[in-house]
Enzyme design. Structure first.
Site, short mmCIF file in Angstrom:
data_model
loop_
_atom_site.label_atom_id
_atom_site.label_comp_id
_atom_site.label_asym_id
_atom_site.label_seq_id
_atom_site.Cartn_x
_atom_site.Cartn_y
_atom_site.Cartn_z
CG HIS A 173 0.79 5.41 3.97
ND1 HIS A 173 -0.14 5.27 4.97
CD2 HIS A 173 1.58 4.31 4.04
CE1 HIS A 173 0.10 4.14 5.63
NE2 HIS A 173 1.14 3.55 5.09
CG HIS A 191 -0.36 -0.16 2.53
ND1 HIS A 191 0.15 -1.37 2.97
CD2 HIS A 191 -0.18 0.71 3.57
CE1 HIS A 191 0.61 -1.24 4.21
NE2 HIS A 191 0.44 0.02 4.60
#
Lengths: 139, 139
Positions: B104, B102
């Protein structure tokens, strides 16, 4: 915001300033950060002018990330790192200091914090040795 | 390191856990971080299984970054941000907590530091409103 070609990474790309090169291909360049947050801290940039993530072309962004991934593997192996932190800053509020898109690839070891960004420069001979060591781990 | 499909982002992708969705396409998903470092903090993930940067396919990485860029523009506009900080953590030593790749996307404002990562959850209604606001700025 527009691209200002007087930034230091543009000068590196034009050969007006030196760098400790780790990897280079048609679209991208990777070299040692001279103010490392950890030993083995590498920067990856596109060769095409781009201020940051907001104006880079999708093709150059994809090429840059392919190099980030490739360099990340080499940094992890060369530094015997337990992990890696990737950072990319946009505009001054976002932490950007040099206004040519760059990704930070920072090796991390369990229990060891990143050094603060003090502006202290690493010794040139140490950076040269690290660049050679990391380049040797590129597959 | 291998992929463990019991992580919370895999559960979100399978519909077993809810999320405040900002954007979705064939290969990627963007949703609100429930422990935001700043209001408007979004996570972007590939749908395909990938533990982190080290094992993601080049195609999924390129698609993920295209969504990161698209979402970054929307977050900046929606939050009237001065800049953006992008972070991506690999393995525990690198700061990774959820073991599905992932990125951010964190909006930043001049003179305002990111909140520390305390583990405090944001109110659900606030996250839902922010997701709607950011999605409205996707071009």
């Amino acid at each position: 915001m527009t691209y200002d070609s007087s930034n230091v990474f543009a000068k590196i790309l034009r050969g007006e300033l030196p760098c400790h090169r780790v990897y280079e291909d048609e679209r991208t360049l990777a070299f040692m950060d001279i103010m490392p947050r950890a030993a083995g801290h590498v920067l990856v940039i596109p060769k095409a002018p781009a201020r940051n993530l907001l104006d880079v072309s999708p093709e150059d962004l994809a090429a840059t990330m392919a190099t980030v991934q490739r360099v990340a593997h080499a940094v992890k192996a060369a530094m015997d790192a337990d992990g890696l932190t990737i950072q990319q800053f946009n505009e001054s509020a976002g932490g950007q200091v040099v206004f040519h898109l760059h990704f930070h690839v920072i090796p991390r070891h369990d229990g060891i914090s990143m050094r603060p960004h003090t502006g202290a420069m690493a010794p040139q001979d140490g950076l040269a040795a690290l660049a050679t060591r990391i380049a040797a781990h590129l597959s």
